[in-house]
Scaffold this active site. Sequence first.
Site, PDB file in Angstrom:
ATOM      1  N   ARG A 165       0.816  -1.220   0.000  1.00 13.91           N
ATOM      2  CA  ARG A 165       0.000   0.000   0.000  1.00 13.91           C
ATOM      3  C   ARG A 165       0.849   1.269   0.000  1.00 13.91           C
ATOM      4  O   ARG A 165       0.313   2.372  -0.151  1.00 13.91           O
ATOM      5  CB  ARG A 165      -0.954  -0.019   1.204  1.00 13.91           C
ATOM      6  CG  ARG A 165      -0.284   0.244   2.537  1.00 13.91           C
ATOM      7  CD  ARG A 165      -1.129  -0.187   3.719  1.00 13.91           C
ATOM      8  NE  ARG A 165      -2.245   0.706   3.981  1.00 13.91           N
ATOM      9  CZ  ARG A 165      -2.207   1.735   4.825  1.00 13.91           C
ATOM     10  NH1 ARG A 165      -1.069   2.042   5.445  1.00 13.91           N
ATOM     11  NH2 ARG A 165      -3.276   2.463   5.046  1.00 13.91           N
ATOM     12  N   ASP A 189      12.331   5.179   6.151  1.00 16.13           N
ATOM     13  CA  ASP A 189      12.421   3.891   5.449  1.00 16.13           C
ATOM     14  C   ASP A 189      13.587   3.892   4.461  1.00 16.13           C
ATOM     15  O   ASP A 189      14.281   2.882   4.293  1.00 16.13           O
ATOM     16  CB  ASP A 189      11.147   3.616   4.654  1.00 16.13           C
ATOM     17  CG  ASP A 189       9.909   3.440   5.502  1.00 16.13           C
ATOM     18  OD1 ASP A 189       9.265   2.389   5.384  1.00 16.13           O
ATOM     19  OD2 ASP A 189       9.576   4.364   6.262  1.00 16.13           O
ATOM     20  N   ASN A 219       6.902  13.243   5.753  1.00 18.15           N
ATOM     21  CA  ASN A 219       6.708  11.839   6.116  1.00 18.15           C
ATOM     22  C   ASN A 219       6.829  10.956   4.858  1.00 18.15           C
ATOM     23  O   ASN A 219       7.516   9.935   4.844  1.00 18.15           O
ATOM     24  CB  ASN A 219       5.334  11.724   6.756  1.00 18.15           C
ATOM     25  CG  ASN A 219       4.955  10.334   7.212  1.00 18.15           C
ATOM     26  OD1 ASN A 219       4.150  10.196   8.122  1.00 18.15           O
ATOM     27  ND2 ASN A 219       5.460   9.270   6.620  1.00 18.15           N
ATOM     28  N   ARG A 230       3.994  16.906   8.496  1.00 18.38           N
ATOM     29  CA  ARG A 230       4.877  16.213   9.435  1.00 18.38           C
ATOM     30  C   ARG A 230       6.057  15.617   8.671  1.00 18.38           C
ATOM     31  O   ARG A 230       6.031  15.489   7.456  1.00 18.38           O
ATOM     32  CB  ARG A 230       4.137  15.115  10.198  1.00 18.38           C
ATOM     33  CG  ARG A 230       3.589  13.979   9.355  1.00 18.38           C
ATOM     34  CD  ARG A 230       2.944  12.917  10.242  1.00 18.38           C
ATOM     35  NE  ARG A 230       2.426  11.789   9.487  1.00 18.38           N
ATOM     36  CZ  ARG A 230       1.176  11.667   9.053  1.00 18.38           C
ATOM     37  NH1 ARG A 230       0.306  12.628   9.290  1.00 18.38           N
ATOM     38  NH2 ARG A 230       0.789  10.600   8.384  1.00 18.38           N
ATOM     39  N   SER A 231       7.080  15.254   9.419  1.00 18.51           N
ATOM     40  CA  SER A 231       8.251  14.590   8.857  1.00 18.51           C
ATOM     41  C   SER A 231       8.283  13.155   9.373  1.00 18.51           C
ATOM     42  O   SER A 231       7.237  12.559   9.639  1.00 18.51           O
ATOM     43  CB  SER A 231       9.526  15.358   9.246  1.00 18.51           C
ATOM     44  OG  SER A 231      10.661  14.837   8.590  1.00 18.51           O
ATOM     45  N   GLN A 232       9.475  12.608   9.482  1.00 15.50           N
ATOM     46  CA  GLN A 232       9.726  11.305  10.089  1.00 15.50           C
ATOM     47  C   GLN A 232      11.078  11.395  10.782  1.00 15.50           C
ATOM     48  O   GLN A 232      11.736  12.436  10.723  1.00 15.50           O
ATOM     49  CB  GLN A 232       9.702  10.191   9.036  1.00 15.50           C
ATOM     50  CG  GLN A 232       8.334   9.575   8.802  1.00 15.50           C
ATOM     51  CD  GLN A 232       8.404   8.262   8.035  1.00 15.50           C
ATOM     52  OE1 GLN A 232       9.287   8.031   7.216  1.00 15.50           O
ATOM     53  NE2 GLN A 232       7.434   7.396   8.287  1.00 15.50           N
ATOM     54  N   GLY A 252       7.341   7.420  13.165  1.00 13.49           N
ATOM     55  CA  GLY A 252       7.547   6.162  12.471  1.00 13.49           C
ATOM     56  C   GLY A 252       7.052   4.960  13.254  1.00 13.49           C
ATOM     57  O   GLY A 252       6.832   3.899  12.688  1.00 13.49           O
ATOM     58  N   ASP A 285       4.157   3.978  14.443  1.00 11.99           N
ATOM     59  CA  ASP A 285       2.705   4.091  14.484  1.00 11.99           C
ATOM     60  C   ASP A 285       2.085   2.711  14.316  1.00 11.99           C
ATOM     61  O   ASP A 285       2.034   2.218  13.215  1.00 11.99           O
ATOM     62  CB  ASP A 285       2.201   5.085  13.436  1.00 11.99           C
ATOM     63  CG  ASP A 285       2.898   4.955  12.073  1.00 11.99           C
ATOM     64  OD1 ASP A 285       3.976   4.352  11.962  1.00 11.99           O
ATOM     65  OD2 ASP A 285       2.335   5.492  11.104  1.00 11.99           O
ATOM     66  N   GLU A 298       6.924  -6.556   5.693  1.00 13.40           N
ATOM     67  CA  GLU A 298       7.195  -5.300   6.397  1.00 13.40           C
ATOM     68  C   GLU A 298       7.747  -5.517   7.802  1.00 13.40           C
ATOM     69  O   GLU A 298       8.618  -4.777   8.261  1.00 13.40           O
ATOM     70  CB  GLU A 298       5.886  -4.508   6.470  1.00 13.40           C
ATOM     71  CG  GLU A 298       5.989  -3.185   7.183  1.00 13.40           C
ATOM     72  CD  GLU A 298       4.639  -2.514   7.361  1.00 13.40           C
ATOM     73  OE1 GLU A 298       4.617  -1.299   7.595  1.00 13.40           O
ATOM     74  OE2 GLU A 298       3.612  -3.215   7.277  1.00 13.40           O
TER      75      GLU A 298
END
Length: 539
Positions: free
Chosen positions: A133, A141, A177, A186-188, A289, A291, A481
Amino acid sequence: MTTRHAQRASACPAPDTLTPADRYQELFTAVQGARVFADSKTFVDCAPRGEPADILAAYRAQCSAAGFDLAAFVAANFEVLLPEPSEYVSVPGQPLCAHIDDLWPVLTRQPLDHPPRGSLLQVPYPYVVPGGRFGELYYWDSYFTMLGLAASGRPELLHDMVGNFAHLIDTYGHVPNGTRTYYLTRSQPPLFAFMVELAQQLGSIDAADCLPQLRQEHVWWMRGSEGLAPGAASGRVVRLPDGRLLNRYWDERDTPREEAWLEDVTTARASASDAAEVYRHIRAAAESGWDFSTRWLAWSSAVNDAASLAGICTTDIVPVDLNAFLYKLETTIADLAQQSGDAATAQAFAQHAQQRKATVIELLWDEGQGAFFDHDWRLGTRRTCLTGATIAPLFAGLAEPAHADALAATVSGRLLAPGGFSTTEYASDQQWDQPNGWAALQWMAIDGFARNGHEALARTIAHRWLATVAAVYEREGKLVEKYALRQREHEASAGGDGGEYPLQDGFGWTNGVTRALLAAHLQHTAHGCVAHSAAPLHR
């Protein structure tokens, strides 16, 4: 270089100027609320078949008519862009290394192929997506994916991805993100400094060329610190009662995430807190990250109902990993500025880094438990839940040798499972908890311990993780994942579970970390495993 990036990106199809929720308004709410698609992310990734404003106008003109079919309207006006599941299944008998090397082209996207007027952001160069997805470029990542590109002999693609991130910082002031309009607030975890370092080691770039973007990223994370009162927070910055600064995760919006709208609305309804506050905490956890995880829950919620996010309190927490990554950013800026002859900048950032290091060690290090913990800045207390983030200071070069020695004992006793390095000590229905293990955390632990004199522990984690990945690959012919780490030797390894969506195949950072570890551990039995094996070597 900046101009070249911008020119290449501008030649690619442009996204809508608004996010899907802002553009489609009541149509967006209707589609997500009615769950027209099983996955909330599907609609926000659709490509409109016409002008977005015309689609909204058509909806408003038709939606009140008798017999209006919402699903049919969406199908007529939007193209659903979903990956083919068969892309990620290996041919029987294919070795693991060959499978990963063959996946890079499958997971590579070309920015010229972006559909116009959708949510995909413009970038100048090809990039690797996680898979499933997740059909866009993701921030943290990508560092772990790049490790695999390096091991596979793909430095040109790694170089392109660094160029994409530099362009994103130039364009938006930070790395979002992911490369979607709905991710821009937002970022990561900020790993651009690690990417630059890796690319320079491979001879792909001169790290000094990225100094302007590294400095801009630091400005973005520290925005709001000027004039901030002691004991207060603004955006991603927390000023402690004694005046020192640390950082937290945040998001500019306090609305449901567009890609998980119904899930967030449901969570907020179950919470006693104000809905906007819940949404902000959820979005901040997405920036982390992690979540989601019991790591972000109030202690009572973590104990009593680990499956519920109703007690989420992310913005109250000063995370150990974020501050370790920002320390790395500050030391990188200081080093590159020194090399470039800018002594004033070098001195200023060396001081920033030293202050951050001292504060992290003082507030987040627990001598009795031999580990780093997050800090609750509102309560003024150290958090008590041990998580895999405890090794981030090792990975970022912040920890001292004594910390590494203590962490080695703590990890061996509390976070080391037969299947690899555990994410937390708590089992829950959230995906960043036991029993799940994640490639990113494995790499940070392996690299951190190896560089701090604990090669045996690093090797143990690497060998256990490779065995876990190999066992699932032998049985199912794919990488996934996350993995459910074996807690006992006799158990079978399996893909992970939990969270908001089904287990995803692909998978970018699993491929990257696994490929890099295979290159470093040439005698590991994972080299001998093949897809859909009749005689599997691993449990």
